[in-house]
Design a protein around this motif. Structure first.
Motif, PDB file in Angstrom:
ATOM      1  N   TYR A  47       9.497 -31.872 -18.992  1.00 21.12           N
ATOM      2  CA  TYR A  47       9.761 -30.421 -18.948  1.00 21.12           C
ATOM      3  C   TYR A  47       9.679 -29.978 -17.495  1.00 21.12           C
ATOM      4  N   ASN A  48       9.782 -28.695 -17.219  1.00 18.24           N
ATOM      5  CA  ASN A  48       9.690 -28.151 -15.848  1.00 18.24           C
ATOM      6  C   ASN A  48      10.404 -29.072 -14.861  1.00 18.24           C
ATOM      7  N   ARG A  63       9.739 -33.784 -14.377  1.00 12.28           N
ATOM      8  CA  ARG A  63       8.290 -33.832 -14.556  1.00 12.28           C
ATOM      9  C   ARG A  63       8.019 -34.515 -15.886  1.00 12.28           C
ATOM     10  N   TYR A 107       4.094 -32.681 -10.244  1.00  9.08           N
ATOM     11  CA  TYR A 107       4.671 -31.867 -11.314  1.00  9.08           C
ATOM     12  C   TYR A 107       5.527 -30.735 -10.760  1.00  9.08           C
ATOM     13  N   ASP A 108       6.281 -30.124 -11.647  1.00  9.00           N
ATOM     14  CA  ASP A 108       7.139 -28.970 -11.363  1.00  9.00           C
ATOM     15  C   ASP A 108       8.084 -29.209 -10.182  1.00  9.00           C
ATOM     16  N   LYS A 214       0.212 -13.323 -12.201  1.00 12.56           N
ATOM     17  CA  LYS A 214       0.717 -14.065 -11.038  1.00 12.56           C
ATOM     18  C   LYS A 214       2.221 -14.246 -11.172  1.00 12.56           C
ATOM     19  N   TYR A 244       3.961 -17.385 -19.885  1.00 14.07           N
ATOM     20  CA  TYR A 244       4.911 -17.524 -18.772  1.00 14.07           C
ATOM     21  C   TYR A 244       6.280 -17.024 -19.187  1.00 14.07           C
ATOM     22  N   VAL A 280       1.335 -26.742 -24.521  1.00 13.25           N
ATOM     23  CA  VAL A 280       0.779 -25.455 -24.055  1.00 13.25           C
ATOM     24  C   VAL A 280       1.685 -24.354 -24.595  1.00 13.25           C
ATOM     25  N   VAL A 283       5.081 -20.819 -23.060  1.00 17.01           N
ATOM     26  CA  VAL A 283       5.488 -21.064 -21.676  1.00 17.01           C
ATOM     27  C   VAL A 283       7.005 -21.230 -21.618  1.00 17.01           C
ATOM     28  N   PHE A 285       9.173 -21.849 -18.339  1.00 18.07           N
ATOM     29  CA  PHE A 285       8.918 -22.070 -16.908  1.00 18.07           C
ATOM     30  C   PHE A 285      10.206 -22.503 -16.218  1.00 18.07           C
ATOM     31  N   ASP A 306       5.390 -26.501 -22.147  1.00 16.18           N
ATOM     32  CA  ASP A 306       4.921 -27.717 -21.457  1.00 16.18           C
ATOM     33  C   ASP A 306       5.220 -28.968 -22.284  1.00 16.18           C
TER      34      ASP A 306
HETATM   35  C1  BMA Z   1       1.190 -24.071 -14.313  1.00 15.66           C
HETATM   36  C2  BMA Z   1       1.840 -25.402 -14.003  1.00 15.66           C
HETATM   37  C3  BMA Z   1       3.065 -25.611 -14.883  1.00 15.66           C
HETATM   38  C4  BMA Z   1       2.787 -25.283 -16.326  1.00 15.66           C
HETATM   39  C5  BMA Z   1       2.088 -23.962 -16.474  1.00 15.66           C
HETATM   40  C6  BMA Z   1       1.706 -23.650 -17.911  1.00 15.66           C
HETATM   41  O1  BMA Z   1      -0.015 -23.933 -13.616  1.00 15.66           O
HETATM   42  O2  BMA Z   1       0.921 -26.424 -14.256  1.00 15.66           O
HETATM   43  O3  BMA Z   1       3.445 -26.952 -14.800  1.00 15.66           O
HETATM   44  O4  BMA Z   1       4.030 -25.225 -17.021  1.00 15.66           O
HETATM   45  O5  BMA Z   1       0.926 -23.965 -15.687  1.00 15.66           O
HETATM   46  O6  BMA Z   1       0.799 -24.591 -18.408  1.00 15.66           O
END
Ligand code: BMA
Length: 330
Positions: A47-48, A63, A107-108, A214, A244, A280, A283, A285, A306
């Motif tokens: 994902y991401n 990722r 990641y990401d 954020k 998210y 998770v 989300v 993202f 996630d």
């Molecule tokens: C963020 C990152 C992303 C993730 C998001 C939700 O801090 O770690 O990779 O998708 O949290 O868990």
């Protein structure tokens, strides 16, 4: 036709017209998710992730959470941008002399072509989360470069070209955990090694709550006649954790630290079961877009819960009109 995006044609962009009756400016692919649980033997969740057009086909930096739970980066290829051939092993990073220089976790990723080189930016372990940077010209040898910033920092996003003769990068200074704050900053460099002239771009808050905790830059910004089009993630905090969502902004073309417009409301938020349920929950993202400049079609890739990789679509003229007419800059 559209003449809004300044960039290349991509006639084979994966695309689906907006369903009748849909009022969204970013609409989901009916075949979502495009990558599901356990997609390859060495990964439980992909994902991401980030994709780019390449020689009539597509390449991607993914990722992948391995089966020990640790995140790392894989490379993949696709004929159509939807069905992916990933792996089978993580990217084998080397130093400038070709010696192994493995990452601890990654990641990401964001993936961008600048001039003739492909760069991957990711969240790297530098005795704490920071921004990793690497490059390749052939998708066979992947060189690690110096980390642009010290910890703690995440969501590094390079621009697709120099601005006023300098490479530009967004980042989101953070802490060592699941950071409960975060604003987007921009920095510049003459050589992708020395970074400075840091400026604040935009932060959390506003009248809505979806981006109250954020924000972080998403895909590589798209150059348009109205300015840089930036998709970004906005996070709210609930009693069950973070949510998210995705918003979009338009930044000044010559000074991208200046926000011209910014969506008051989210344009995508977790609603579908693959976004609300997974490793998770809640989300969506955003990490990548590809576009076809002549038609103004934008295909948007995002991580869902996630766990999954999903796609959505936007028409640039409609999207930019929406951002301008529904803007709140603060
Ligand atoms: C963020 C990152 C992303 C993730 C998001 C939700 O801090 O770690 O990779 O998708 O949290 O868990």
């Amino acid at each position: 036709m559209s003449n809004m995006i300044i960039g290349d044609a991509l006639p084979n962009i994966p695309w689906e017209d907006k369903p009748k009756g849909c009022i969204d400016v970013l609409w989901r692919y009916s075949g979502n998710p495009i990558i599901g649980w356990n997609p390859i033997p060495k990964a439980a969740r992909i994902y991401n992730s980030a994709v780019l057009p390449y020689q009539g086909k597509f390449v991607g930096a993914f990722r992948a959470d391995q089966k020990n739970g640790r995140a790392t980066l894989f490379f993949g290829k696709s004929d159509d941008g939807i069905h992916w051939n990933i792996g089978p092993d993580p990217i084998n990073w080397v130093d400038e002399n070709g010696k192994p220089n493995p990452i601890s976790y990654g990641y990401d990723p964001r993936f961008v072509k600048i001039e003739d080189t492909f760069y991957i930016v990711w969240c790297d372990d530098m005795h704490g989360a920071s921004i990793g940077l690497g490059k390749t010209s052939d998708f066979k040898t992947f060189f690690r470069m110096p980390n642009p910033f010290m910890p703690y920092n995440r969501n590094g996003v390079l621009f697709p070209r120099k601005v006023n003769g300098k490479y530009m990068i967004f980042s989101r200074p953070s802490d060592s955990g699941h950071t409960p704050f975060g604003n987007i900053y921009i920095s510049e460099s003459p050589d992708l090694i020395h970074w400075g002239n840091h400026k604040y771009v935009m932060g959390s808050g506003g009248s809505g709550w979806w981006q109250g905790t954020k924000v972080g830059a998403g895909p590589i910004p798209i150059e348009t006649k109205e300015g840089w089009l930036l998709f970004y993630h906005g996070v709210s905090t609930t009693c069950n954790g973070f949510v998210y969502s995705t918003g979009a902004a338009i930044l000044d073309i010559n000074d991208p630290s200046k926000v011209l417009y910014r969506t008051r409301d989210y344009i995508l938020t977790p609603e579908k079961s693959y976004e609300t349920t997974g490793f998770v929950p809640n989300v969506a993202f955003p990490c990548a877009t590809i576009f076809d400049a002549p038609t103004g079609r934008i295909t948007f890739y995002y991580g869902a819960a996630d766990t999954y990789t999903a796609m959505a679509f936007a028409q640039v003229d409609e999207l930019i009109a929406y951002i301008k007419n529904n803007s709140e800059v603060f």
